[in-house]
Design a protein around this motif. Structure first.
Motif, PDB file in Angstrom:
ATOM      1  N   ARG A   1       0.831  -1.213   0.000  1.00 37.94           N
ATOM      2  CA  ARG A   1       0.000   0.000   0.000  1.00 37.94           C
ATOM      3  C   ARG A   1       0.862   1.258   0.000  1.00 37.94           C
ATOM      4  O   ARG A   1       0.640   2.202   0.768  1.00 37.94           O
ATOM      5  CB  ARG A   1      -0.970  -0.012   1.185  1.00 37.94           C
ATOM      6  N   GLY A   2       1.883   1.240  -0.871  1.00 40.85           N
ATOM      7  CA  GLY A   2       2.715   2.425  -1.062  1.00 40.85           C
ATOM      8  C   GLY A   2       3.859   2.569  -0.091  1.00 40.85           C
ATOM      9  O   GLY A   2       4.651   3.510  -0.201  1.00 40.85           O
ATOM     10  N   VAL A   3       4.000   1.643   0.866  1.00 36.48           N
ATOM     11  CA  VAL A   3       5.077   1.711   1.849  1.00 36.48           C
ATOM     12  C   VAL A   3       6.149   0.683   1.492  1.00 36.48           C
ATOM     13  O   VAL A   3       5.832  -0.492   1.258  1.00 36.48           O
ATOM     14  CB  VAL A   3       4.549   1.463   3.285  1.00 36.48           C
ATOM     15  N   ASN A   4       7.407   1.122   1.458  1.00 36.33           N
ATOM     16  CA  ASN A   4       8.528   0.229   1.143  1.00 36.33           C
ATOM     17  C   ASN A   4       9.187  -0.252   2.432  1.00 36.33           C
ATOM     18  O   ASN A   4       9.490   0.553   3.321  1.00 36.33           O
ATOM     19  CB  ASN A   4       9.586   0.960   0.311  1.00 36.33           C
ATOM     20  N   VAL A   5       9.419  -1.558   2.533  1.00 35.67           N
ATOM     21  CA  VAL A   5      10.092  -2.103   3.709  1.00 35.67           C
ATOM     22  C   VAL A   5      10.864  -3.356   3.308  1.00 35.67           C
ATOM     23  O   VAL A   5      10.411  -4.138   2.472  1.00 35.67           O
ATOM     24  CB  VAL A   5       9.084  -2.413   4.842  1.00 35.67           C
ATOM     25  N   PHE A   6      12.052  -3.511   3.885  1.00 32.47           N
ATOM     26  CA  PHE A   6      12.864  -4.701   3.660  1.00 32.47           C
ATOM     27  C   PHE A   6      12.640  -5.688   4.812  1.00 32.47           C
ATOM     28  O   PHE A   6      12.441  -5.269   5.962  1.00 32.47           O
ATOM     29  CB  PHE A   6      14.347  -4.347   3.590  1.00 32.47           C
ATOM     30  N   PRO A   7      12.697  -6.996   4.541  1.00 33.72           N
ATOM     31  CA  PRO A   7      12.582  -7.983   5.631  1.00 33.72           C
ATOM     32  C   PRO A   7      13.584  -7.746   6.755  1.00 33.72           C
ATOM     33  O   PRO A   7      13.278  -7.988   7.914  1.00 33.72           O
ATOM     34  CB  PRO A   7      12.840  -9.319   4.918  1.00 33.72           C
ATOM     35  N   SER A   8      14.795  -7.263   6.418  1.00 34.81           N
ATOM     36  CA  SER A   8      15.790  -7.017   7.455  1.00 34.81           C
ATOM     37  C   SER A   8      15.332  -5.950   8.443  1.00 34.81           C
ATOM     38  O   SER A   8      15.714  -5.970   9.625  1.00 34.81           O
ATOM     39  CB  SER A   8      17.127  -6.609   6.832  1.00 34.81           C
TER      40      SER A   8
END
Length: 441
Positions: free
Chosen positions: A333-340
């Motif tokens: 929903r437009g938010v970028n996040v890495f698993p780390s």
């Protein structure tokens, strides 16, 4: 402490060496690799275009698709009679990427990895337990040859067979262990389950890589085994493990083998270089590879670099721990996040074990995230195995609040008993994409 002369070169000394080797590499690929010759001609470039290190920016990038489009041998710069080894990726997302090595490449690689292991604390009289997988994956053989080159007694146990890993630790008394951080954590977990204290082994140093891992994971590994845990970086397209290595003295960024590679960091959208200290996509150009040179290879890995002298005394450029791969970045929903980043905050919640999975699903055409987490054995014991206990909703809300507050994503959280999440014997599977599945109504 083992420090090689190349690790203490001045900036001018390193640039002089790099320029000499860059000219030879560009000339080699222009002469022997049709792909590069065509790309360079389209950009009105020839080997004579390289007069300074900065001229490298004029040259086009190489990407993974180029390797796949020329599978298997189209980018090799030597005849097959001169090749002594071939490695390849798994090919799970398309054609595998195939890379090759001459005998000189293998020798250079062994020297590079030996230097890396010494950076992490390895010494010639030590014993090296190699829990990286052998085969087409470059990790196992890359670390193996490097450990032998350093003079360590090397135990080629490979990945998996956790009971045997424990036997080797107990009986062979290794001083250094290498593997993916998630798998070595599993070894520690199993040691405890069998009644051993992982802190009382012979291990002094750990070399961990092949997957992104957080500073919190480092602390957990160090506390579990009473070791110094250091990050190693590499990828088969560039060479394999040993492209960069963290020193055990400072543990403050990974020293890049700059006598063998030129590193750049670019904005993956604009493709322009970013200032030192700013995160972007790592780009590597090889300087000494014979069989499979690469010019400005876009790795997809997100990190930053610094050229400040390290506390250990080495002067080589350092890169930060890889935050993640562009391909691994979740866009919800437009938010970028890495698993780390998720791992970074989960490990800080004491009631949870350091194992998790992110399940991506669709609900009414919207992406939703279900985060699977595990209770620690201690908390599970306190609630007597009752997963309906009142403490479960409290933990669930704690996780949801942490993810929303720090990662800016609302997640459904599923709290599971210990050892419910599958353990990997290689790279941990952190993200399960189920968005093409039909959810029950």
């Amino acid at each position: 402490m083992i420090i090689h002369k190349e690790e203490t070169f001045s900036t001018d000394e390193m640039k002089t060496l790099q320029l000499e080797r860059l000219k030879k590499t560009v000339e080699k690929v222009y002469k022997n690799v049709a792909f590069y010759q065509t790309k360079f001609k389209k950009a009105n470039l020839t080997p004579e275009s390289v007069k300074s290190i900065d001229d490298l920016q004029k040259f086009p990038f190489t990407v993974k698709k180029d390797l796949r489009d020329h599978y298997p041998y189209g980018l090799f710069a030597v005849d097959t009679k001169d090749i002594v080894r071939i490695h390849a990726s798994s090919g799970t997302s398309g054609k595998p990427t195939t890379v090759a090595y001459t005998q000189k490449d293998i020798d250079n690689w062994a020297d590079m990895v030996a230097r890396a292991i010494a950076l992490a604390g390895g010494e010639p009289e030590g014993i090296f337990q190699n829990a990286y997988g052998y085969g087409l994956f470059t990790g196992g053989l890359g670390l193996h040859y490097g450990a032998e080159r350093l003079g360590m007694a090397t135990v080629p146990i490979s990945g998996g067979n956790t009971d045997r890993q424990i036997t080797v630790i107990e009986d062979y008394k290794p001083t250094v262990i290498a593997g993916t951080p998630s798998y070595i954590l599993k070894v520690g977990e199993e040691l405890k389950a069998q009644g051993y204290d992982p802190r009382n082994t012979s291990l002094k140093y750990g070399i961990f890589g092949a997957e992104p891992w957080s500073e919190e994971m480092r602390k957990l590994l160090e506390d579990t085994f009473d070791i110094k845990a250091c990050d190693i970086y590499g990828l088969s397209e560039v060479m394999g493990p040993g492209v960069a290595m963290e020193c055990h003295e400072a543990q403050d960024g990974l020293h890049i083998a700059e006598d063998h590679f030129i590193v750049e960091v670019i904005n993956p959208d604009t493709l322009e270089r970013v200032p030192d200290g700013e995160e972007g996509e790592l780009v590597f150009t090889s300087l000494t590879k014979e069989a499979f040179p690469v010019i400005r290879y876009r790795t997809g890995d997100i990190a930053s670099i610094t050229r400040e002298k390290c506390k250990c005394g080495r002067t080589t450029t350092r890169m930060s721990r890889v935050k993640g791969r562009i391909d691994d970045m979740l866009i919800i929903r437009g938010v970028n996040v890495f698993p780390s980043e998720i791992e970074h905050y989960l490990i800080q919640i004491n009631q949870l074990a350091p194992h998790y999975q992110v399940h991506l699903m669709k609900e009414r055409n919207l992406d939703i995230v279900e985060l699977h987490v595990e209770l620690t054995e201690e908390i599970f014991g306190q609630i007597n195995g009752n997963m309906q206990h009142e403490i479960i909703p409290t933990i669930r809300k704690l996780v949801q609040h942490s993810m929303k507050n720090h990662c800016l994503i609302s997640m459904n959280v599923k709290v599971l008993p210990p050892r419910s999440i599958p353990r990997s014997e290689g790279k941990a599977v952190r993200v399960i994409d189920r968005r093409t599945e039909a959810l029950p109504i």
